[in-house]
Structure formats: structure tokens, C-alpha cells
Scaffold this active site. Sequence first.
Site, PDB file in Angstrom:
ATOM      1  N   ASP A 140       0.752  -1.172  -0.120  1.00  0.00           N
ATOM      2  CA  ASP A 140       0.179  -0.114  -0.018  1.00  0.00           C
ATOM      3  C   ASP A 140       0.736   1.236  -0.058  1.00  0.00           C
ATOM      4  O   ASP A 140       2.152   1.227   0.466  1.00  0.00           O
ATOM      5  CB  ASP A 140      -0.792   0.229   1.470  1.00  0.00           C
ATOM      6  CG  ASP A 140      -2.286  -0.277   0.945  1.00  0.00           C
ATOM      7  OD1 ASP A 140      -2.465  -0.848  -0.068  1.00  0.00           O
ATOM      8  OD2 ASP A 140      -2.863  -0.191   2.032  1.00  0.00           O
ATOM      9  N   LYS A 185      -3.561   3.303  -3.602  1.00  0.00           N
ATOM     10  CA  LYS A 185      -4.872   3.245  -4.189  1.00  0.00           C
ATOM     11  C   LYS A 185      -5.403   4.787  -3.887  1.00  0.00           C
ATOM     12  O   LYS A 185      -6.385   5.390  -3.786  1.00  0.00           O
ATOM     13  CB  LYS A 185      -6.134   2.604  -3.335  1.00  0.00           C
ATOM     14  CG  LYS A 185      -6.101   1.318  -3.905  1.00  0.00           C
ATOM     15  CD  LYS A 185      -7.558   0.554  -3.383  1.00  0.00           C
ATOM     16  CE  LYS A 185      -7.137   0.149  -1.855  1.00  0.00           C
ATOM     17  NZ  LYS A 185      -8.176   0.402  -0.820  1.00  0.00           N
ATOM     18  N   MET A 241      -8.465   9.690   8.842  1.00  0.00           N
ATOM     19  CA  MET A 241      -9.002  10.224   7.506  1.00  0.00           C
ATOM     20  C   MET A 241      -9.678  11.377   7.802  1.00  0.00           C
ATOM     21  O   MET A 241     -10.814  11.643   6.978  1.00  0.00           O
ATOM     22  CB  MET A 241      -9.761   9.000   6.725  1.00  0.00           C
ATOM     23  CG  MET A 241      -8.994   8.028   6.102  1.00  0.00           C
ATOM     24  SD  MET A 241      -9.837   6.779   5.577  1.00  0.00           S
ATOM     25  CE  MET A 241     -10.132   5.801   6.897  1.00  0.00           C
TER      26      MET A 241
HETATM   27  N1  SAH Z   1      -5.144   0.791   8.540  1.00  0.00           N
HETATM   28  C1  SAH Z   1      -4.242   1.904   8.786  1.00  0.00           C
HETATM   29  C2  SAH Z   1      -5.503   2.955   8.548  1.00  0.00           C
HETATM   30  C3  SAH Z   1      -5.550   3.245   7.018  1.00  0.00           C
HETATM   31  S1  SAH Z   1      -6.665   4.604   6.900  1.00  0.00           S
HETATM   32  C4  SAH Z   1      -3.807   2.043  10.378  1.00  0.00           C
HETATM   33  O1  SAH Z   1      -4.080   1.098  11.079  1.00  0.00           O
HETATM   34  O2  SAH Z   1      -3.130   2.725  10.813  1.00  0.00           O
HETATM   35  C5  SAH Z   1      -5.759   6.049   6.614  1.00  0.00           C
HETATM   36  C6  SAH Z   1      -5.668   6.878   7.670  1.00  0.00           C
HETATM   37  O3  SAH Z   1      -4.813   6.412   8.594  1.00  0.00           O
HETATM   38  C7  SAH Z   1      -4.867   8.078   7.146  1.00  0.00           C
HETATM   39  O4  SAH Z   1      -5.923   8.941   6.575  1.00  0.00           O
HETATM   40  C8  SAH Z   1      -4.593   8.685   8.817  1.00  0.00           C
HETATM   41  O5  SAH Z   1      -5.692   9.213   9.216  1.00  0.00           O
HETATM   42  C9  SAH Z   1      -4.155   7.435   9.231  1.00  0.00           C
HETATM   43  N2  SAH Z   1      -2.902   7.238   9.481  1.00  0.00           N
HETATM   44  C10 SAH Z   1      -2.133   6.131   9.019  1.00  0.00           C
HETATM   45  N3  SAH Z   1      -0.740   6.107   9.312  1.00  0.00           N
HETATM   46  C11 SAH Z   1      -0.462   7.436   9.807  1.00  0.00           C
HETATM   47  C12 SAH Z   1       0.461   8.015  10.394  1.00  0.00           C
HETATM   48  N4  SAH Z   1       1.701   7.435  10.163  1.00  0.00           N
HETATM   49  N5  SAH Z   1       0.380   9.178  11.110  1.00  0.00           N
HETATM   50  C13 SAH Z   1      -0.773   9.749  10.936  1.00  0.00           C
HETATM   51  N6  SAH Z   1      -1.859   9.315  10.550  1.00  0.00           N
HETATM   52  C14 SAH Z   1      -1.809   8.124   9.841  1.00  0.00           C
END
Ligand code: SAH
Length: 508
Positions: free
Chosen positions: A37, A59, A173
Site C-alpha cells: 500500500d 490506491k 482520514m
Molecule cells: N490501517 C491503517 C489506517 C488506514 S486509513 C492503520 O491502522 O493505521 C488511513 C488513515 O490512517 C490516514 O488518513 C490517517 O488518518 C491514518 N494514518 C495512517 N498512518 C498514519 C501515520 N503514520 N500518521 C498519522 N496518521 C496515519
Amino acid sequence: MKRCGTVYLVGAGPGDPSLITLSGMRLLKRADVVIYDRLAPNALLSMCRTDAIKIDAGKSSDSGGNSQDAINAKLIEHAQRGSDVVRLKGGDPGVFGRASEEQAACLEHGVPCVIVPGISSCLAAPAAMGIATTQRGCSRSFTVLSARSSDGGGAETLDYAKLVRDETLIIMMGRKELAAICNGLIEAGADPSLPVACVERATMDQQRQCRGTLEDIAEIVEREGLQAPMVTIIGEVAATDDCTARFTKSPLLNMKVAVTGSQALCAKLAVALMARGADPIRCPMIRIEFSTTDPALELAVNAIDQFDWIAFSSANGVRGFFKRLIAAKLDSRTLSNCRIASVGVATSRELLKHGVRTDIQSEIETGAGLADAIIDTAGDSGQCILLPRSDKALATLPDRLESAGMNVTQVVAYLTVAIAPPTILVDQINTSADAILFASPSAVKCAGDAGLCLDDKLIVCIGETTAAACTHKHMKVHAVAKRATAESMVDTLEWLASLNATETGVGA
Ligand code: SAH
């Protein structure tokens, strides 16, 4: 018929490559196919087998890229051909990661599918700001929510009447929706002065954060220019200062320190600094690559008997040398007739990991110090000495050995590739850093090329060679670490800050 492979939905963690689980890492290292991803840390991909098929399944909404159906089809196709597939996802696959859809598609086609959890950004983001998501007497629950609904709706689809009754809220998000969400909560009766913390790219090199209240956080985020991926934490817990800050008496408290070097070194320095209450700005300036194809290294490894000495001037030199030794189907036993010299404690530690003790370790941890230590011990000139080094290593060590009559063979065991830091990071360092740590002449060169203005910052170098590179670039070095290690650099900065604190109040 060919055995069907398995699909592993692996959580890569929030960004810092060391935050993947051991299970995830093991699977990644042996996977035949890796489908990753946009949020999966790039550094992890270098752990894959060199012959693994790597497929970018980012994506991003504007790339018109891979649809979920296309990704599902790829997972199934590769597994049915007999490949074990790692589907590498940012954070945890089960937290807004569409794990259930990929799992259902696999199972429908008879493909075994296993979920390997990861550290979700919803937990890593508060931790990266020193915030505990639950706190006795303050918050006994936390709610993780997406600002976007599955059919493309945004903040207007949230149930604010319910959310105001929740304690800690963690919003994913939600960068674009932040103002609308804060308004929605206030209109539903939340206290406008409720603390809010936002963190962009939590645990990654370019982590940025800010704090405010329901009333002003949207404006602060806008002003500071924080971008997605971002997590927002709303509730009393968001007011917690970095918890180390409350306990530490270190003069590094709240000091902003830019850390340079490789990604691994930056991560190590950042953790050591945070433990003393400092605020690291991670700015990797070099990348170490072991993909060297130096034929001289190949030759040397296959005829190691001809050398009386192997002198290692860095831990990466050790790593690169042993990678090649193992690739040549040899191991540390082949070194039994060579004496081993090491530039210092970190290099000796790395050698021990490969089962090799050093015969001599230089007291002064520089190329010149190592050369002198070898000359003192080796006595006779005419000895053959192998130097596995970086492609950018300086000439001091070989020159000194050669002038003492030694027969020197230099080989490239790893490449030091410069990374130009993004402008936003350069600006951040220029305007807000109090100090900067340099661990190699390459990083110094990179800082100069990137236009960093360091006149008003404390500069600490890992050793004399790096310090000389600073002086060459007209940067004033304030201190050189006692030992060439990350810990010693931070100790040295702390010592320096304590002097400055008594003299001028800086860093207090
Ligand atoms: N599966 C992922 C989430 C995917 S949705 C998880 O468990 O972290 C994508 C959202 O995750 C982004 O819009 C943001 O809100 C958050 N996100 C993912 N990685 C991040 C990071 N390192 N720092 C801040 N927000 C993050």
C-alpha cells in the site's frame, strides 16, 4: 496440480519500519509476492527477497490507480499460481484497511488468507506525541472513527450527539474534515476549550504535530500546514505533555534537535532524545545500500586467506562484508587466519553479532586512530590488509597504512547515497531547531547542499572526521562525541546544553 499459496494480510505498522511485528517481518522476508500500500513503509520493502515480485497497489484517489477489485484479483491470481503473497498494509489491516473484503475475496476462491495484526496509527499517533489514550480518572475509553463514510460522505454523516458523550476520540482520514468535525462537536454541546492534538506522519521521519482546542485546532493545523496522513486526538488526554517531559530534569527538555544520518540512525537518535524530553526533527540525509557490485569485494571475499588483517571502519562495513561472505556461501570460519581490527565500540558490537571478536579496537574512533592502532600492533610493514568500506570513505585510513609500508586493498562494502531533504523540513530546521547532530561527512555535505543555515545552532559530531567536514563547510562544531555511538552523541549534546543553560539560559 500446483499447491495453492497463502495470502497474508500483514500490518506494516504506522511508518517507523521497526514497528512491524516479528511475524510480519518473517513473512515479508520469505514472501514470493509482496503487494503493498501507499502507507506501507518503503524501508520494509528492502527486506523482501531480491527475487520477490513487488507490486505497488497504492490506491491514491488521484492516481486512478488500482481498484479494490483489481487488487483482490491480483492476490488470488498469484496465490493460485502457488505463490505465498504478503499483502502489506499501513498500520493494522483490520483498522480501515479493507481486510475483510480481501479476506472474503480470497476465501471465495479457495485461497487461504491469514490476518497478521500491526500497530495501527490510531494507537501509534497518540503514543508518538507522548499521549496515553486511556488515563485513570480522565478517560476510560477511546473511540476510533473514520471521518469518511463508505459511500464517500464526510463530516456531515457523523453522529455528533453520540460522539460528545464519548471520552477520547481518535479521528482517522480527517484532515480535510477537521474544521467541520470540531464545529459539529461544539454544536452538539462539547466544550470549545476541549484539548485536541494532531499528528501528521506519526513515527515517520517527517512527523509533525500541533496542539490546540476544539475551537482553534483547525486554524492551527491550517497555519502550520499539516497534511494527511494525520490522526486527531480529541479529549482531556490530548492535553498531556510529552510524559517524559514531566519527569526529566535534562537540559535537553523541549529542545528541538535535528537528527541526520541514515534512517536507522535517525530513529535511534530520536528515541534517545525523546527519553530526555527533547523534540527530535528527523531528517535522514543518507541511505545505506548494500547492493554494491564491486568486483574487488567479490575477489577479496573469495581469497580472504591472502590478507593478514581485515580492518573495519564502520558497522555498515561489517554488515556489507558479511552479506557478501554469506552470499559467496562462506562464513566467519574463513576468517580464522586474519586478524580483525575495529574502529570502535559500535563496529566491534556488529562484528560480535557475526560471531567475530576483534583483535584490536582503536581507542580513538577515527580512520587515523584505527590506522595508528593497526600500525602499533602489526609492527612489520608489508602486511596485507583489507578495508571493506563505503564508496564515499575518506583516504586517511588507507593513506596512513600505505605510508607505513602496508599493502592495502580497499573494497566497497556498501554505498552511501545522499538524500536531499524536502524544503519543508529544511525550513523547519532553519527556523526552529536549537541543535543538529551529524554522524558522517556525507550528512554534513548533504546539509550544506540542502541550504541549512546552522550558524545559530549547537552542532555535535560523532567524531573528528565528521567535525573536520563541518569545519571545511565553515560550520562551527560545538562538541565531538566521546565515543562514536548514538548514545554518546546525545550524552554530549546534553552536556553541552547543561553548559549553555548555566551560561546563557539556552536549552533550559
Ligand atoms: N490501517 C491503517 C489506517 C488506514 S486509513 C492503520 O491502522 O493505521 C488511513 C488513515 O490512517 C490516514 O488518513 C490517517 O488518518 C491514518 N494514518 C495512517 N498512518 C498514519 C501515520 N503514520 N500518521 C498519522 N496518521 C496515519
